[in-house]
Design an enzyme around this catalytic site. Structure first.
Site, PDB file in Angstrom:
ATOM      1  N   ARG A 237      19.931  -3.880 -59.800  1.00  0.00           N
ATOM      2  CA  ARG A 237      19.191  -3.900 -61.058  1.00  0.00           C
ATOM      3  C   ARG A 237      18.148  -2.783 -61.043  1.00  0.00           C
ATOM      4  O   ARG A 237      17.462  -2.566 -60.037  1.00  0.00           O
ATOM      5  CB  ARG A 237      18.498  -5.257 -61.266  1.00  0.00           C
ATOM      6  N   GLU A 266      17.695   1.693 -69.667  1.00  0.00           N
ATOM      7  CA  GLU A 266      19.076   2.126 -69.841  1.00  0.00           C
ATOM      8  C   GLU A 266      19.412   2.202 -71.326  1.00  0.00           C
ATOM      9  O   GLU A 266      19.145   1.246 -72.058  1.00  0.00           O
ATOM     10  CB  GLU A 266      20.024   1.140 -69.140  1.00  0.00           C
ATOM     11  N   HIS A 285      25.653   2.394 -65.299  1.00  0.00           N
ATOM     12  CA  HIS A 285      25.838   0.953 -65.095  1.00  0.00           C
ATOM     13  C   HIS A 285      27.327   0.603 -65.134  1.00  0.00           C
ATOM     14  O   HIS A 285      27.760  -0.312 -65.836  1.00  0.00           O
ATOM     15  CB  HIS A 285      25.068   0.153 -66.149  1.00  0.00           C
ATOM     16  N   ALA A 287      29.319   0.350 -62.116  1.00  0.00           N
ATOM     17  CA  ALA A 287      29.855  -0.056 -60.817  1.00  0.00           C
ATOM     18  C   ALA A 287      30.763  -1.269 -60.916  1.00  0.00           C
ATOM     19  O   ALA A 287      31.694  -1.439 -60.126  1.00  0.00           O
ATOM     20  CB  ALA A 287      28.718  -0.340 -59.844  1.00  0.00           C
TER      21      ALA A 287
END
Length: 319
Positions: A237, A266, A285, A287
């Site tokens: 995070r 983000e 973001h 992954a």
């Protein structure tokens, strides 16, 4: 009995996986699709809902206290930081996640970031494409053998990360106050305290949930205590790292580089200083992503709803 299920927000073209689960359940479900961004929008869409599927829209105390009939909230993903768990518990609302859908994907992404940054793949690729055939732009590059790799958090994903980096020759350490030294030793990892992990490690890979105690775990107060030349990986995070502390460490050279799949804000604002560092790799973001992982995530998120509405304890209930 008909149940109203509201999805507060989503970024998928279709909701076919969710609809399939609801249809196969045999329950009478009225599936309401919303794209909420604010507290008031969530309240208006979900005030009388029996169940809620959530991605990013806020489900804080203000919102939860307006819900009159909600039995369960199921969130896409592992983290549940969009939801006020204490208020949900007080109101008897089950909160669920999907903790096991992206273990391979996130651990592979962390490994890819580690390898790409350590071998300066991006910089060298860009140099060659710009007509510069010269390895000397890449130093320093170090062997992994005997360098210290630390995982902060020791859940399913970091354990898989450890299994993948272990053959590379790292000395492995881990910090997690909820996991014993004996358990870590099964993975050839030495349990250490947080201070030691931060000050002694060459690579720090972050894998903790975002809670009060992990917010700004790396911050302006401790960034100067990091080992000189440390490399930081974050696939957990964004707010676990205080952005200003990261920038300070990069400016001073204390932090040799970072690879971030998540950041505090983000997407990263255009022109942000973080985008100007060539030794910082940032992915959006992503992954968690694979075709299979997304199908698993969405299917299990919907199944949490069905199990709760059927009167069962959901498989992935958090509170």
């Amino acid at each position: 009995m008909a149940f109203k299920v509201v999805i507060t927000d989503y970024e998928f073209d279709k909701l076919n996986y969710e609809e399939k689960v609801f249809k196969e359940s045999g329950l009478d479900i009225n599936f309401v699709k919303a794209q909420c961004r604010t507290e008031q929008e969530v309240i208006e869409a979900a005030k009388d809902a029996d169940a809620i599927i959530n991605q990013y829209a806020p489900l804080n105390a203000k919102v939860l206290n307006e819900l009159t009939n909600c039995k369960v909230i199921s969130r896409y993903g592992v983290g549940v930081d969009t939801i006020d768990l204490e208020v949900a518990k007080q109101k008897g609302i089950a909160v669920c996640n999907v903790p096991d859908y992206g273990i391979e994907e996130v651990s592979n992404h962390a490994l890819a970031l580690l390898m790409s940054w350590s071998r300066k793949i991006v910089e060298l690729n860009n140099a060659v494409k710009n007509g510069n055939w010269d390895f000397s732009i890449s130093p320093p590059v170090y062997r992994f053998k005997n360098r210290i790799f630390a995982v902060i958090g020791f859940g399913k994903i970091p354990r898989r990360v450890i299994e993948k980096v272990q053959p590379l020759g790292f000395t492995l350490v881990g910090y997690d106050p909820f996991v014993s030294a004996e358990e870590m030793a099964k993975y050839n990892v030495k349990k250490v305290e947080l201070d030691e992990a931060l000050t002694q490690s060459d690579v720090i890979s972050l894998h903790v949930p975002l809670v009060k105690d992990t917010h700004h775990l790396i911050n302006l107060g401790n960034v100067n205590d990091l080992k000189d030349g440390v490399f930081i990986l974050n696939t957990a995070r964004g707010p676990i790292i205080e952005t200003e502390a990261l920038i300070q460490g990069l400016r001073s050279g204390k932090i040799a580089g970072a690879a971030l799949d998540v950041v505090e804000i983000e997407p990263v604002p255009e022109g942000h200083e973080l985008l100007g560092f060539s030794n910082v790799y940032i992915t959006p973001h992503s992954a968690f992503y694979s075709v299979e992982a997304v199908e698993e995530l969405r299917t299990k998120t919907a199944r949490n709803i069905v199990e709760a509405l059927e009167g069962s304890v959901p498989t992935y209930q958090v509170v």
